[in-house]
Design a protein around this motif. Structure first.
Motif, PDB file in Angstrom:
ATOM      1  N   ARG A   4       0.832  -1.216   0.000  1.00  0.00           N
ATOM      2  CA  ARG A   4       0.000   0.000   0.000  1.00  0.00           C
ATOM      3  C   ARG A   4       0.864   1.263   0.000  1.00  0.00           C
ATOM      4  NH1 ARG A   4      -6.113  -0.441   1.940  1.00  0.00           N
ATOM      5  NH2 ARG A   4      -6.557  -2.370   0.868  1.00  0.00           N
ATOM      6  N   ASN A   5       2.033   1.180   0.632  1.00  0.00           N
ATOM      7  CA  ASN A   5       2.950   2.329   0.622  1.00  0.00           C
ATOM      8  C   ASN A   5       3.414   2.654  -0.801  1.00  0.00           C
ATOM      9  OD1 ASN A   5       4.336   4.332   2.200  1.00  0.00           O
ATOM     10  ND2 ASN A   5       6.249   3.272   1.720  1.00  0.00           N
ATOM     11  N   MET A   6       3.450   1.623  -1.637  1.00  0.00           N
ATOM     12  CA  MET A   6       3.885   1.833  -3.023  1.00  0.00           C
ATOM     13  C   MET A   6       2.876   2.676  -3.807  1.00  0.00           C
ATOM     14  SD  MET A   6       5.084  -2.069  -3.643  1.00  0.00           S
ATOM     15  CE  MET A   6       5.872  -2.125  -5.204  1.00  0.00           C
ATOM     16  N   LEU A   7       1.655   2.802  -3.274  1.00  0.00           N
ATOM     17  CA  LEU A   7       0.623   3.592  -3.975  1.00  0.00           C
ATOM     18  C   LEU A   7       0.789   5.089  -3.735  1.00  0.00           C
ATOM     19  CD1 LEU A   7      -2.551   1.453  -3.131  1.00  0.00           C
ATOM     20  CD2 LEU A   7      -1.368   1.572  -5.337  1.00  0.00           C
ATOM     21  N   LYS A   8       1.716   5.435  -2.833  1.00  0.00           N
ATOM     22  CA  LYS A   8       1.895   6.841  -2.444  1.00  0.00           C
ATOM     23  C   LYS A   8       2.247   7.717  -3.653  1.00  0.00           C
ATOM     24  CE  LYS A   8       3.919   7.428   1.758  1.00  0.00           C
ATOM     25  NZ  LYS A   8       5.110   7.554   2.646  1.00  0.00           N
ATOM     26  N   ILE A   9       1.543   8.842  -3.770  1.00  0.00           N
ATOM     27  CA  ILE A   9       1.829   9.810  -4.842  1.00  0.00           C
ATOM     28  C   ILE A   9       2.157  11.145  -4.181  1.00  0.00           C
ATOM     29  CG2 ILE A   9       0.774  11.101  -6.767  1.00  0.00           C
ATOM     30  CD1 ILE A   9      -0.973   8.644  -7.324  1.00  0.00           C
ATOM     31  N   PHE A  10       3.234  11.790  -4.589  1.00  0.00           N
ATOM     32  CA  PHE A  10       3.586  13.099  -4.014  1.00  0.00           C
ATOM     33  C   PHE A  10       2.713  14.190  -4.632  1.00  0.00           C
ATOM     34  CE2 PHE A  10       8.316  12.100  -2.885  1.00  0.00           C
ATOM     35  CZ  PHE A  10       7.919  11.551  -1.679  1.00  0.00           C
ATOM     36  N   GLU A  11       2.500  15.236  -3.814  1.00  0.00           N
ATOM     37  CA  GLU A  11       1.681  16.377  -4.271  1.00  0.00           C
ATOM     38  C   GLU A  11       2.202  17.000  -5.559  1.00  0.00           C
ATOM     39  OE1 GLU A  11       0.828  19.822  -1.563  1.00  0.00           O
ATOM     40  OE2 GLU A  11       0.791  18.153  -0.129  1.00  0.00           O
ATOM     41  N   ALA A  12       3.536  17.041  -5.700  1.00  0.00           N
ATOM     42  CA  ALA A  12       4.118  17.722  -6.865  1.00  0.00           C
ATOM     43  C   ALA A  12       4.037  16.883  -8.142  1.00  0.00           C
ATOM     44  CB  ALA A  12       5.580  18.068  -6.578  1.00  0.00           C
ATOM     45  N   GLU A  13       3.659  15.618  -8.015  1.00  0.00           N
ATOM     46  CA  GLU A  13       3.549  14.780  -9.220  1.00  0.00           C
ATOM     47  C   GLU A  13       2.289  15.194  -9.986  1.00  0.00           C
ATOM     48  OE1 GLU A  13       4.691  10.515  -9.080  1.00  0.00           O
ATOM     49  OE2 GLU A  13       4.362  10.789  -6.936  1.00  0.00           O
ATOM     50  N   LYS A  14       2.451  15.333 -11.301  1.00  0.00           N
ATOM     51  CA  LYS A  14       1.310  15.812 -12.098  1.00  0.00           C
ATOM     52  C   LYS A  14       0.658  14.694 -12.901  1.00  0.00           C
ATOM     53  CE  LYS A  14       1.305  19.517 -14.769  1.00  0.00           C
ATOM     54  NZ  LYS A  14       2.004  20.317 -15.811  1.00  0.00           N
TER      55      LYS A  14
END
Ligand SMILES: Cc1cc2nc3c(=O)[nH]c(=O)nc-3n(C[C@H](O)[C@H](O)[C@H](O)COP(=O)(O)O)c2cc1C
Length: 360
Positions: free
Chosen positions: A78-88
């Motif tokens: 589930r941690n692999m699903l993490k998306i950073f705010e700056a990713e577009k």
């Protein structure tokens, strides 16, 4: 908030090249450039994807993530699903062999806000294909309509796929898969120009990729062996593909998404200090991604070894990095090396195979 701007010196080199990239729409999805980062397991996590987007990738795809791991609530998965705010322009790639399980996992994956969900249909690894996932999905095209339909029904974001050209030389069926995918509303297809049995051997079959792209069935992304800005620029200028995906190229040429837009891509404006800056930035982003220190050492060591490959004295540094005990040592050795290095000229034999093992 993980975002921190690059230095003015670096950003001033990036901006004019960024401005040269044409935007591209694939299905309903907007990308900032036709050069996209290919999914790579244990590499395309949020820090690497964010870094590549800021260095010119028009969009990115995550590493492959197990639908069963997600459905079982596995914390690491589930941690692999993490998306950073700056990713577009980010897609999450899932793998699995069964529509219902993929649909359930897709619902969880889309909560993190990806622009699309991608299905891995290219992984050649035995552990995955023996269960019927990855490239094994290509073996039974008649089951694919229902498979796509079940996943798509669960989704609010677009569905996309990444395949190989077929299972083996005698069963090349990318065209058939494209027709089925279009029928079920898949929005684009990325094709690695090798069969499953080819693994990573030989060359990607660009003649076949160009033929498939010219059928204009679905927005088409060609992929395979674009490892240098010169070959990438050449392909961009002559291709029928709407976009190209680069996997291993950016590992040894992290500025490739920008350098491919230089008038003369053999002369790069990026210096050893720029390399140091992006390595430091990746380390900073990694610390926002996980607090597991063991990961810092493993990730930094391998990323630095790739980024510096071809530089004068790189193999000596590589040996030292593998002897280093902790990440601080790794960062210090790298800084000392790069600050003393007079030139960022790379000497790489691109005819030699590089990282011949991956999940797609
Ligand atoms: C280390 C590694 C890991 C990979 N992991 C994935 C993956 O998770 N999903 C996927 O679809 N393809 C994966 N691939 C395949 C790449 O996306 C790409 O199709 C392949 O490397 C050919 O493109 P390239 O020559 O630009 O690297 C992986 C490749 C490598 C080398």
């Amino acid at each position: 908030m993980s975002f921190k701007p690059f230095s003015k010196t670096l950003q001033n080199k990036i901006d004019p090249l960024m401005a040269r990239r044409p935007k591209v729409k694939l299905g309903s999805i907007d990308f900032d450039s036709p050069l996209l980062l290919a999914p790579m397991s244990a590499i395309c996590n949020a820090p690497f994807r964010e870094l590549m987007e800021r260095l010119g990738a028009g969009g990115t795809v995550s590493e492959l993530i197990s639908c069963h791991g997600i459905n079982n609530g596995n914390e690491r998965t589930r941690n692999m699903l993490k998306i950073f705010e700056a990713e577009k322009n980010i897609g999450i790639q899932l793998f699995g062999e069964e529509g219902e399980a993929m649909a359930e996992a897709s619902k969880v994956a889309q909560e993190g806000g990806p622009k699309f969900i991608d299905i891995n249909m290219g992984c050649p690894v035995r552990k995955v294909v023996s269960k019927g996932g990855g490239s094994a999905l290509l073996k039974e095209p008649l089951k694919l309509g229902k498979f796509f339909n079940t996943i798509k029904s669960a989704l609010e974001v677009p569905l996309t796929i990444k395949i190989r050209t077929g299972w083996d030389e005698n069963s090349i069926n990318a065209l058939e898969v494209m027709h089925i995918a279009k029928e079920e509303g898949v929005e684009f297809i990325a094709v690695h120009g090798r069969t499953r049995t080819q693994g990573y051997s030989g060359q990607a079959k660009w003649n076949l990729l160009e033929e498939l792209a010219s059928e204009k069935i679905l927005p088409f992304i060609g992929n395979g062996d674009l490892h240098h800005p010169v070959t990438t620029k050449q392909r961009l200028e002559m291709t029928n593909c709407q976009a190209l995906m680069l996997g291993r190229g950016p590992l040894r040429s992290p500025f490739i998404f920008l350098e491919s837009y230089l008038d003369d891509p053999t002369t790069s404006p990026f210096t050893t200090s720029d390399y140091l800056e992006i390595i430091n930035e990746y380390y900073r982003l990694l610390q926002h991604y996980t607090d597991w220190e063991r990961v810092y050492l493993i990730q930094m060591r391998k990323l630095i070894v790739w980024f510096i490959s071809g530089f004068h004295g790189a193999s000596k540094l590589r040996t030292k990095l593998f002897e280093a005990k902790d990440v601080e040592d790794v960062m210090k050795l790298t800084e000392d090396y790069l600050l003393a290095l007079p030139s960022a000229k790379k000497n790489i034999d691109f005819t030699q195979s590089f990282m011949s093992g991956g999940h797609g």
